[in-house]
Design an enzyme around this catalytic site. Structure first.
Site, PDB file in Angstrom:
ATOM      1  N   GLU A 213       0.793  -1.227   0.000  1.00 18.08           N
ATOM      2  CA  GLU A 213       0.000   0.000   0.000  1.00 18.08           C
ATOM      3  C   GLU A 213       0.824   1.277   0.000  1.00 18.08           C
ATOM      4  OE1 GLU A 213      -0.928  -2.655   1.484  1.00 18.08           O
ATOM      5  OE2 GLU A 213      -3.024  -2.951   0.948  1.00 18.08           O
TER       6      GLU A 213
ATOM      7  N   HIS B 252     -10.773  -4.966  10.126  1.00 13.08           N
ATOM      8  CA  HIS B 252     -11.526  -4.643   8.922  1.00 13.08           C
ATOM      9  C   HIS B 252     -12.699  -3.724   9.208  1.00 13.08           C
ATOM     10  CE1 HIS B 252      -9.351  -8.071   7.182  1.00 13.08           C
ATOM     11  NE2 HIS B 252      -9.655  -7.566   6.009  1.00 13.08           N
TER      12      HIS B 252
END
Lengths: 435, 398
Positions: free
Chosen positions: B131, B200
């Protein structure tokens, strides 16, 4: 040129560089000038600068030219083919390295005279890498650096005035005084920064290289062939972003060269204490690209490798990892007492001063005369002095500048209680609005 | 409701949300002799002010409303995002997408479905899992002329890209003295889902809001999702577009013709008089659910989806507070350091004189979202809590 020939060149360049027997009398952080008159080659000199300020402190700034060489070595170094560089090229390279050295020495002086502040990281000793690589680029090519970026900026063509002004925090700086020493940017000269955190510039450079590929393959603009160079140090080579970008660049054959300036130290961390496999060039192969080691104190060797790597990228054959073995003569920054590096190591690299070495090369091969080189040194002296005077005379940024560049589109400041965009508030142009 | 309101509010099938004519409970608001404010979030005048002074990306009044639109088409939210993205990619060849599984996989939430086939693997780039580096790559590409859309497969993963988002997306335009702009859109699903576990279920808007130089918007309906996606791509600023994991299958009828929404504006969802409820993303729907109950009980809440998390639309928000004198923020961020915390501060700073009581805020608990359903439900605000809070506020009990 196939990857294997780059690799074999790497082995060849592990051989010792030209030994010049030069020595430098550099007492740590003070001005670099040596006044040895051991040979006729070159003598250091004081230059009296008249400035408009009138104070005696402004006069008698020492010249920043390089120290004299010592007596020539007895055995003659291997003769390098004359075709390696023409006279013009040679003088250009020499001038660029002198500019880098002179400028950085002036930075040290200015820092200790409280003209510049914060963290300042000087490049002394590493000039062959910047000159060797950047002078092999075209104007449209990109470079991306770290906090040790002054000389990369100068090599790429950013005027010394703009760099010095930026360091002084003046409005005429290349970043309007908003970046500082560690954040040199130039859109005109395609310098993508200037980054304080190591490793964070590498993805940015990779993105610029991606843009070249995109322009050619998606936008079908084949006139775009810009290559990007990413400069960073040995410490960065243990950082995730380094590996992540090597992977992506190799995967997509991006036109980029990753240039490691391995000066063996990351502040006070010895490269060998930090790295399980200290040969950084070997890591290129792990990602499917050539990994090359080059003597970073030898501008001609660096240039040779640079030209090959840049050509490889421009052809579309993908990235190269080049490890330049080099050394910084000063501490990590002007705040670093530099107590950990042993004198033996410093001396070992001091005698390999890239500027002295190249000077010797030029003289021995008849590419330049003493007078030519002195003229260059004088010219650079004047450029750097002028840069200081310009920076001194430049205004500090006004308060009104405070908010101007937070957003490219100032509507990003939002809508105020009165229904107007806040950037329409006159306090914005005055810089006094609270955001 | 003014024309502006009809233009911007998506058609909601459930008409119960409109205030009944009778049986309204009068709230004990002090007679402040406050400014008479128009009910609509935006006046004609302010719209003109804004349009004349600056070329706005879009002005609310100009977006087609469904009464004048041709027929519109029903669409799910993820598809509305995709439509917006596809339109922008067709319109501008420098727009490209970078992210994990955005290409061949079509996006883990199908936002980029079909785009790689249409535009090619280089324009919809499948990245390795890195990322920080691919976000930085998107930034470098944006600096040198492309308009990149970086997808975080889950917004939480962008914690790994914090270095690039803060230092390079947010600050680089400034440190370069304005030389390089970063027209990047960073988007992805976040928020608390259905038992996805703590990592998450994060709310990254809390963490990124302090970074100077970033704009942040949150979509909540297919209509505003498409409009905000297009606006974010066209903006020269780095914009973070927050989507919600549980809203991708929301269905709505949106206009056929092209429209772009304004990044900095809030959305008046339901006009009212009793209390201002400020919310965004999934909580908007919880608020609407609570509003059904509240309306039945005779309350008249004004509901505003703030949409722009940074900067706040102080005009829309302020006009509402000046009318109702009560404000409740309903957010999914945690109590500490969330959007609600910042919004409360902004309200106190700007509208103190118009408040009858403290600005209230319902937030998630400062707890890593548990897996167990009962515990997870307890960490986020539920509609019943919203009803209770509004009743308390209107009865002067808080």
């Amino acid at each position: 040129m196939a990857a294997s020939s780059l690799a074999s060149r790497a082995v060849a360049s592990l051989s010792p560089s030209i030994s010049t027997g030069a020595s430098r009398d550099d007492a740590g952080s003070s001005s670099v000038v040596g006044f040895h008159k051991r040979s006729s080659a070159f003598t250091g000199r004081r230059v009296r600068i008249s400035s408009g300020h009138g104070s005696s402190a402004a006069h008698g700034r020492r010249s920043c030219v390089v120290a004299a060489t010592a007596a020539p070595v007895k055995e003659s170094p291997p003769k390098i083919a004359d075709a390696l560089v023409t006279r013009e090229e040679g003088l250009e390279l020499y001038e660029d390295m002198i500019l880098g050295r002179c400028f950085e020495d002036m930075c040290a002086q200015m820092y200790y005279r409280s003209k510049m502040f914060g963290f300042v990281h000087l490049y002394n000793g590493q000039e062959a890498v910047s000159t060797g690589f950047v002078k092999a680029l075209k104007k449209d090519d990109y470079i991306c650096s770290t906090y040790r970026d002054h000389v990369h900026a100068l090599s790429k063509g950013v005027p010394a005035r703009q760099v010095m002004s930026e360091l002084f925090g003046k409005a005429t700086g290349c970043c309007r005084g908003q970046g500082g020493s560690m954040h040199m940017f130039s859109k005109e000269h395609r310098l993508l920064g200037g980054f304080a955190f190591i490793g964070e510039g590498i993805p940015v450079a990779t993105g610029a290289a991606f843009n070249t590929k995109y322009s050619r393959e998606v936008l079908k603009d084949l006139s775009v062939d810009a290559v990007t160079l990413a400069f960073f140090g040995d410490g960065t080579c243990n950082n995730g972003q380094f590996f992540e970008c090597l992977n992506m660049a190799a995967l997509w054959k991006l036109p980029i060269v990753y240039v490691v300036e391995n000066n063996l130290w990351a502040i006070g961390m010895d490269h060998f204490r930090a790295t399980s496999v200290p040969e950084i060039w070997k890591k290129g192969e792990a990602f499917g690209m050539p990994g090359v080691h080059v003597d970073g104190m030898d501008v001609l060797k660096v240039r040779e490798v640079a030209k090959e790597a840049i050509a490889r990228a421009r052809r579309g054959d993908g990235p190269t990892l080049v490890e330049c073995e080099t050394y910084r003569y000063r501490g990590h920054s002007l705040a670093d007492p530099d107590e950990l590096r042993k004198p033996e190591q410093k001396n070992k690299y001091a005698v390999r001063d890239p500027i002295a070495a190249f000077k010797k090369y030029l003289l021995e091969n008849g590419l330049a005369s003493e007078a030519d080189l002195k003229a260059i040194e004088k010219k650079i002296d004047e450029i750097v002095e002028d840069a200081v005077e310009f920076a001194d005379a430049s205004p500090l940024p006004p308060r009104s500048q405070l908010l101007e560049n937070v957003f490219a589109d100032p509507r990003g400041f939002g809508i105020g209680p009165d229904g107007k965009y806040r950037c329409e508030d006159p306090a914005f142009t005055a810089g006094t609005a609270e955001v | 409701m003014a024309a502006a309101g009809a233009a911007l509010a998506p058609i909601i099938e459930n008409r119960l949300l409109l205030p009944p004519n009778a049986g309204r409970i009068r709230c004990s608001s002090s007679a402040r002799g406050a400014l008479v404010v128009r009910g609509a979030a935006l006046s004609e005048e302010s719209r003109k002010n804004r349009s004349s002074a600056l070329k706005a990306v879009a002005v609310k009044g100009e977006a087609p409303n469904l009464t004048t639109a041709k027929s519109g088409h029903e669409i799910l939210l993820f598809d509305a995002l995709r439509e917006g993205l596809e339109e922008e990619m067709a319109r501008d060849p420098t727009v490209c997408v970078i992210g994990e599984d955005v290409g061949h996989y079509g996006g883990s939430y199908k936002v980029t479905k079909g785009l790689a086939e249409k535009f090619g693997d280089l324009r919809v780039l499948d990245t390795p899992i890195c990322e920080n580096s691919f976000t930085g790559m998107g930034i470098g590409a944006a600096m040198t002329g492309l308009r990149t859309v970086v997808e975080g497969m889950n917004m939480g993963f962008l914690l790994l890209a914090y270095n690039q988002i803060s230092n390079n997306a947010g600050m680089l335009h400034y440190t370069s003295g304005g030389q390089f702009k970063i027209p990047i859109v960073i988007r992805g699903p976040g928020g608390v889902g259905k038992q996805l576990g703590a990592e998450h279920s994060q709310r990254l808007e809390s963490y990124f809001q302090s970074v100077p130089g970033l704009q942040m918007v949150a979509c909540s309906t297919p209509y505003n999702a498409k409009g905000l996606m297009k606006a974010a791509i066209r903006s020269d600023n780095p914009v973070i577009l927050y989507e919600h994991v549980l809203l991708y299958n929301l269905k709505e009828r949106i206009p056929d013709e092209e429209y772009v929404l304004c990044l900095e504006e809030a959305e008046l969802v339901r006009p009212g008089k009793d209390v201002t409820i400020l919310t965004y993303s999934r909580m908007r729907h919880f608020v609407l659910q609570a509003a059904k109950t509240l309306v039945e009980r005779g309350y008249d809440p004004e509901i505003i989806d703030i949409r722009s998390l940074k900067p706040f639309d102080l005009f829309t928000i302020g006009n509402s507070i000046k009318k109702t004198h009560k404000v409740l923020i309903v957010e999914e961020c945690m109590r500490t350091g969330g959007i609600g915390a910042s919004l409360r501060a902004a309200i106190v700073d700007n509208f103190w004189d118009f408040l009858d009581g403290r600005p209230e805020c319902l937030s998630s608990q400062d707890v890593p979202t548990p897996y167990a359903a009962t515990l997870e439900d307890a960490t986020v605000v539920q509609p019943a809590q919203i009803v209770v809070k509004v009743e308390q506020m209107c009865q002067g009990l808080v």
